[in-house]
Motif scaffolding. Structure first.
Motif, PDB file in Angstrom:
ATOM      1  N   LEU A 244       1.002  -1.067   0.014  1.00  0.00           N
ATOM      2  CA  LEU A 244       0.017  -0.041   0.007  1.00  0.00           C
ATOM      3  C   LEU A 244       0.864   1.311  -0.110  1.00  0.00           C
ATOM      4  O   LEU A 244       1.987   1.127   0.061  1.00  0.00           O
ATOM      5  CB  LEU A 244      -0.976  -0.101   1.232  1.00  0.00           C
ATOM      6  N   LEU A 245       0.126   2.502  -0.078  1.00  0.00           N
ATOM      7  CA  LEU A 245       1.194   3.630  -0.142  1.00  0.00           C
ATOM      8  C   LEU A 245       1.553   4.065   1.207  1.00  0.00           C
ATOM      9  O   LEU A 245       0.714   4.794   1.955  1.00  0.00           O
ATOM     10  CB  LEU A 245       0.243   4.682  -0.912  1.00  0.00           C
ATOM     11  N   ARG A 246       2.704   3.640   1.667  1.00  0.00           N
ATOM     12  CA  ARG A 246       2.934   4.150   3.128  1.00  0.00           C
ATOM     13  C   ARG A 246       4.513   4.882   2.882  1.00  0.00           C
ATOM     14  O   ARG A 246       5.552   4.451   2.449  1.00  0.00           O
ATOM     15  CB  ARG A 246       3.554   2.981   3.807  1.00  0.00           C
ATOM     16  N   GLN A 247       4.064   6.346   2.959  1.00  0.00           N
ATOM     17  CA  GLN A 247       5.206   7.105   2.659  1.00  0.00           C
ATOM     18  C   GLN A 247       6.544   6.823   3.651  1.00  0.00           C
ATOM     19  O   GLN A 247       6.082   6.818   5.068  1.00  0.00           O
ATOM     20  CB  GLN A 247       4.746   8.746   2.831  1.00  0.00           C
ATOM     21  N   THR A 248       7.624   6.880   3.341  1.00  0.00           N
ATOM     22  CA  THR A 248       8.918   6.790   4.132  1.00  0.00           C
ATOM     23  C   THR A 248       9.840   7.904   4.092  1.00  0.00           C
ATOM     24  O   THR A 248      10.950   7.752   4.659  1.00  0.00           O
ATOM     25  CB  THR A 248       9.531   5.543   3.594  1.00  0.00           C
ATOM     26  N   GLY A 249       9.361   9.140   3.638  1.00  0.00           N
ATOM     27  CA  GLY A 249      10.106  10.241   3.663  1.00  0.00           C
ATOM     28  C   GLY A 249      10.259  11.027   4.960  1.00  0.00           C
ATOM     29  O   GLY A 249      10.897  12.100   4.772  1.00  0.00           O
TER      30      GLY A 249
END
Ligand SMILES: Nc1ncnc2c1ncn2[C@@H]1O[C@H](COP(=O)(O)OP(=O)(O)OP(=O)(O)O)[C@@H](O)[C@H]1O
Length: 253
Positions: A244-249
């Motif tokens: 899924l879209l898990r932002q890691t920034g």
């Protein structure tokens, strides 16, 4: 009347998978007068006869159209239907009732269906507290679970649905949905065999809600893709978070 082996197995699995009932439970059963919750009352009574556990049932109907101090016609019909199972219904007059002023919204533009359902749930929670019930059983089924998922996905931008068991108030109250693994059509067939004629909804919005649209969408998908309902339902228990879209920034949403 006897349930088919397959239906019996799926009710048992839902109860077991979510540890829905335990010995000594007091369960409030929310009955609308519709087919699903009428069958739910019958099923919980039927189940108790053969289960190795005992539990008490408090059957409650929130009367959306009381006649002054007296119960309304739909509430009386609901109570009569449940009385056939040898059980009394507690009729609670609704504290909040919608005032229509357009296409399903009140004067402030708020969604009436949402407010109505929320107010009814609050009353059911309060009745459960007053009567010592720690569980509330609802008549939602597999179609409701899939359609709620589609609703949340397409209209609310999140991936969620109604769980077969949900804990509230730090675990002091559990919502349970014993029909979670059955289809609406299977419940209708049980109701038909029991000779139940459900009470017709008098809600002027019942035919034109977002939920109604999700039902149409789901039916369309099922017609196009055989097995889609089973796949969507299975997917709700098979979440691959890493895809899924898990932002890691480092940015917090
Ligand atoms: N007036 C009410 N009083 C008590 N419980 C209710 C009432 N309306 C709904 N419920 C509970 O909430 C569940 C979902 O309600 P919803 O309005 O989606 O179903 P319904 O189509 O009205 O009725 P049913 O699910 O009984 O066929 C019902 O199965 C029932 O358990």
């Amino acid at each position: 009347m006897r349930l088919s082996r397959d239906v019996n197995r799926r009710v048992g699995r839902a109860m077991h998978d979510y540890a829905m009932l335990a010995d000594g439970d007091r369960v409030l059963v929310a009955v609308s007068g519709g087919m699903d919750s009428l069958v739910l009352v019958w099923l919980l009574l039927h189940w108790r006869k053969k289960a190795p556990i005992d539990y008490a049932l408090e059957v409650v109907h929130v009367d959306m159209e009381p006649e002054g101090e007296a119960p309304g016609a739909a509430a009386i019909q609901t109570a009569d239907l449940v009385a056939r199972f040898g059980v009394q219904v507690h009729i609670v007059p609704a504290l909040w009732r919608p005032v229509l002023s357009g296409e399903g919204e009140d004067a402030r533009g708020q969604d009436l269906c949402f407010q109505c359902a929320r107010s009814r749930r609050t009353q059911l929670f309060e009745h459960a507290r007053q009567t010592g019930c720690t569980k509330i059983a609802f008549g939602h089924h597999r179609d409701d679970i899939v359609e709620t998922f589609l609703l949340n996905l397409t209209c609310a931008g999140n991936i969620s649905t109604m769980s077969p068991r949900q804990e509230l108030f730090a675990g002091r109250l559990s919502l349970i949905r014993p029909l979670a693994y059955l289809d609406k059509s299977e419940i209708a067939a049980i109701g038909g065999e029991l000779g139940l004629e459900p009470v017709r909804s008098t809600c002027p919005l019942s035919e034109r809600t977002r939920r109604g649209e999700m039902h149409q969408l789901a039916e369309h998908i099922y017609r196009q893709i055989p097995g889609a309902k089973e796949h969507i339902f299975a997917a709700l228990g098979n979440v691959r978070l890493q895809y899924l879209l898990r932002q890691t920034g480092g940015r917090r949403p």
